[in-house]
Design a protein around this motif. Structure first.
Motif, PDB file in Angstrom:
ATOM      1  N   ARG A   1      -0.334 -19.267 -29.541  1.00  0.00           N
ATOM      2  CA  ARG A   1      -0.725 -20.549 -30.143  1.00  0.00           C
ATOM      3  C   ARG A   1      -1.481 -21.417 -29.143  1.00  0.00           C
ATOM      4  O   ARG A   1      -2.437 -22.113 -29.493  1.00  0.00           O
ATOM      5  N   SER A   2      -1.039 -21.369 -27.874  1.00  0.00           N
ATOM      6  CA  SER A   2      -1.744 -22.137 -26.855  1.00  0.00           C
ATOM      7  C   SER A   2      -3.165 -21.610 -26.671  1.00  0.00           C
ATOM      8  O   SER A   2      -4.120 -22.395 -26.517  1.00  0.00           O
ATOM      9  N   ALA A   3      -3.307 -20.279 -26.678  1.00  0.00           N
ATOM     10  CA  ALA A   3      -4.645 -19.694 -26.555  1.00  0.00           C
ATOM     11  C   ALA A   3      -5.512 -20.067 -27.749  1.00  0.00           C
ATOM     12  O   ALA A   3      -6.707 -20.375 -27.597  1.00  0.00           O
ATOM     13  N   GLU A   4      -4.935 -20.063 -28.923  1.00  0.00           N
ATOM     14  CA  GLU A   4      -5.693 -20.428 -30.135  1.00  0.00           C
ATOM     15  C   GLU A   4      -6.129 -21.882 -30.071  1.00  0.00           C
ATOM     16  O   GLU A   4      -7.251 -22.225 -30.460  1.00  0.00           O
ATOM     17  N   ALA A   5      -5.239 -22.752 -29.549  1.00  0.00           N
ATOM     18  CA  ALA A   5      -5.587 -24.170 -29.470  1.00  0.00           C
ATOM     19  C   ALA A   5      -6.686 -24.411 -28.449  1.00  0.00           C
ATOM     20  O   ALA A   5      -7.453 -25.387 -28.565  1.00  0.00           O
ATOM     21  N   ALA A   6      -6.771 -23.557 -27.423  1.00  0.00           N
ATOM     22  CA  ALA A   6      -7.786 -23.740 -26.390  1.00  0.00           C
ATOM     23  C   ALA A   6      -9.174 -23.304 -26.838  1.00  0.00           C
ATOM     24  O   ALA A   6     -10.182 -23.661 -26.207  1.00  0.00           O
TER      25      ALA A   6
ATOM     26  N   MET B   1       4.343 -18.512 -28.612  1.00  0.00           N
ATOM     27  CA  MET B   1       3.937 -19.799 -28.040  1.00  0.00           C
ATOM     28  C   MET B   1       2.661 -19.676 -27.227  1.00  0.00           C
ATOM     29  O   MET B   1       1.764 -20.532 -27.298  1.00  0.00           O
ATOM     30  N   LEU B   2       2.550 -18.577 -26.435  1.00  0.00           N
ATOM     31  CA  LEU B   2       1.343 -18.366 -25.648  1.00  0.00           C
ATOM     32  C   LEU B   2       0.123 -18.130 -26.536  1.00  0.00           C
ATOM     33  O   LEU B   2      -0.983 -18.632 -26.253  1.00  0.00           O
TER      34      LEU B   2
ATOM     35  N   ALA C   1      -9.282 -21.118 -20.250  1.00  0.00           N
ATOM     36  CA  ALA C   1      -7.848 -21.352 -20.464  1.00  0.00           C
ATOM     37  C   ALA C   1      -7.296 -20.379 -21.496  1.00  0.00           C
ATOM     38  O   ALA C   1      -6.178 -19.857 -21.349  1.00  0.00           O
ATOM     39  N   ALA C   2      -8.067 -20.123 -22.554  1.00  0.00           N
ATOM     40  CA  ALA C   2      -7.622 -19.166 -23.575  1.00  0.00           C
ATOM     41  C   ALA C   2      -7.454 -17.780 -22.974  1.00  0.00           C
ATOM     42  O   ALA C   2      -6.498 -17.055 -23.280  1.00  0.00           O
TER      43      ALA C   2
ATOM     44  N   TRP D   1      -4.235 -17.663 -21.060  1.00  0.00           N
ATOM     45  CA  TRP D   1      -3.079 -17.532 -21.966  1.00  0.00           C
ATOM     46  C   TRP D   1      -2.953 -16.106 -22.479  1.00  0.00           C
ATOM     47  O   TRP D   1      -1.851 -15.567 -22.600  1.00  0.00           O
TER      48      TRP D   1
ATOM     49  N   SER E   1       8.124 -16.199 -26.669  1.00  0.00           N
ATOM     50  CA  SER E   1       7.162 -16.643 -25.655  1.00  0.00           C
ATOM     51  C   SER E   1       5.744 -16.200 -26.016  1.00  0.00           C
ATOM     52  O   SER E   1       4.775 -16.954 -25.842  1.00  0.00           O
TER      53      SER E   1
END
Length: 465
Positions: A210-215, A207-208, A222-223, A226, A204
């Motif tokens: 990676r989501s922060a990096e994508a933001a 995944m979190l 949003a980052a 995350w 988890s």
């Protein structure tokens, strides 16, 4: 091999010899028939006999023991031929010969001693008579029978001792095997706990992150959210690690019931939670197993299934507790899951092990493109022993709900707009549902889990092929 019983028998035999010798010497002295030569021979015989118990080499070397026996027999023969009353000492000497000599020599030696006694008796007043022959023969027979009984007892004792030694060795092996089994069981427990807690949490976190990096850099807020979620998940996993190392209750069950813990867990994963029946206390091991099973099933659905809808149902029945986790994801072929020994499929293997250890059953129904259902059942008899059940109210042996009794599955939404439907209770059942039932079976199941909205939407819950 010497035992207390055998030592007592040996002491009794030696005590008999010295007692008879002392009585005969005292009688001879009182009668005045022993004389100086006879007294000296009797004392020499007693001294020679005593040497056999004092010299270690005589007791442990058969050749020295044979020589000692020869000296004792010669002294006794000389004393008996001069003074026939000392023939009574033949009885303990029988046992000495039978003990020290091989059978092929022991029996002739006993017969020889008996012949010497008969010969000595022939020189007494009245000459040789039937009684003077039968008496020594009877004594020899009693000695032979007693000696053979003594030998049988000795052999039985040795066999018992060997059996005890074998049992001790077997017990040692059993203790070692139980220790090894306990070590393996503990290793399996730690492996399951690590997979169901730390491994899931780390997954988890990845995944979190990676989501922060994508933001970034487009959406810093949003980052930041995350990243806060990463911190919360890491803190939860740290608490889990501390707990399972000490084999304590998971933090999720510390201040909540099983139903509340599963409700929070489902909400955190975007799943719908349903509770059937009136909750009652379960053993800690059962609650931990159901919590871990739900964690694993939700993690698999989130990671692999690409599911739009996930439902968790906990049902408290009269004689069992069931847990069902459904998702409408891509599904898989359970038969194609690799052996956990080669590095994959440990989650399913761990699920089965947890439930089987509590005497329950676990079923995984799935097929490619048709979603997945994980169903676990724990019978109360296996968890707590036989229990008394209420008399069934319905004709089929089940409690019939009231027509207006609020339920949790299969009815329209409640008046407050919650996910809790208000129709009659319909306990979740997977009877007849399998991976080969096609889209219709999973669609019907989803309608029961998620309410009529899913069925009336006109969309199939199976992923497109």
């Amino acid at each position: 091999m010497s035992t207390p019983a055998l030592r007592v028998m040996n002491l009794a035999l030696h005590g008999l010899f010295f007692t008879l010798l002392a009585v005969l010497v005292l009688r001879g002295l009182l009668d005045g028939q022993l004389g100086a030569a006879g007294l000296a021979a009797a004392l020499a015989l007693g001294a020679a006999y005593a040497v056999g118990g004092l010299v270690r080499r005589i007791r442990f070397d058969r050749r020295w023991a044979g020589a000692w026996l020869g000296v004792v027999v010669l002294l006794w023969a000389a004393l008996t031929l001069g003074h026939p009353e000392f023939c009574y000492l033949a009885f303990p000497l029988y046992f000495i010969c039978l003990h020290l000599l091989p059978v092929r020599w022991a029996v002739p030696a006993v017969l020889g001693l008996t012949g010497l006694v008969v010969a000595a008796q022939a020189g007494t007043a009245g000459g040789l008579s039937t009684a003077k022959v039968l008496g020594p023969l009877a004594g020899a027979a009693v000695a032979l029978l007693t000696a053979y009984g003594y030998a049988a007892l000795y052999r039985e004792n040795r066999q018992r001792q060997h059996l005890i030694e074998d049992l001790v060795r077997t017990e040692g092996k059993l203790v070692a095997s139980q220790r090894e089994a306990g070590r393996l069981a503990e290793r399996q427990r730690l492996a399951r706990e690590i997979h169901d807690t730390l491994a899931q949490g780390l997954s988890s976190i990845v995944m979190l992150a990676r989501s922060a990096e994508a933001a970034l850099p487009a959406d810093p807020q949003a980052a930041a959210d995350w990243i806060r979620e990463v911190g919360r998940t890491a803190a939860e996993n740290l608490a889990e690690a501390r707990r399972f190392v000490q084999a304590l209750t998971p933090p999720a069950l510390d201040d909540a019931t099983l139903a509340e813990a599963l409700r929070r867990l489902a909400a955190g994963r975007g799943a719908v939670f349903h509770l059937d029946g009136e909750p009652y206390p379960l053993p800690v091991e059962a609650e931990v197993a159901l919590l871990r099973l739900t964690q694993e099933a939700l993690a698999n659905a989130e990671r692999h299934a690409a599911a739009e809808r996930i439902a968790v149902t906990l049902s408290y029945l009269d004689d069992e507790v069931t847990l069902d986790v459904f998702d409408d994801g891509v599904g898989f072929d359970p038969r194609a899951v690799a052996d956990p020994a080669v590095g994959s499929g440990f989650g399913l293997h761990g699920m089965h092990e947890r439930i089987a250890a509590l005497g329950g059953s676990l079923t995984v129904e799935s097929a490619p493109g048709e979603g997945t259902v994980v169903a676990a059942s724990l019978r109360l008899v296996a968890l707590t022993g036989p229990i008394g059940l209420d008399e069934p109210d319905g004709p089929d042996g089940l409690d019939e709900p009231e027509p207006d009794e609020p339920g949790t599955l299969g009815g329209p939404p409640g008046p407050d707009g919650s996910d809790e439907p208000s129709g009659p209770v319909r306990p979740l059942s997977f009877d007849g549902l399998s991976a080969q039932d096609g889209h219709e079976g999973l669609d019907a199941l989803a309608a029961r889990l998620l309410g009529p909205r899913a069925a009336s939407s006109g969309e199939s819950l199976a992923a497109p092929r």
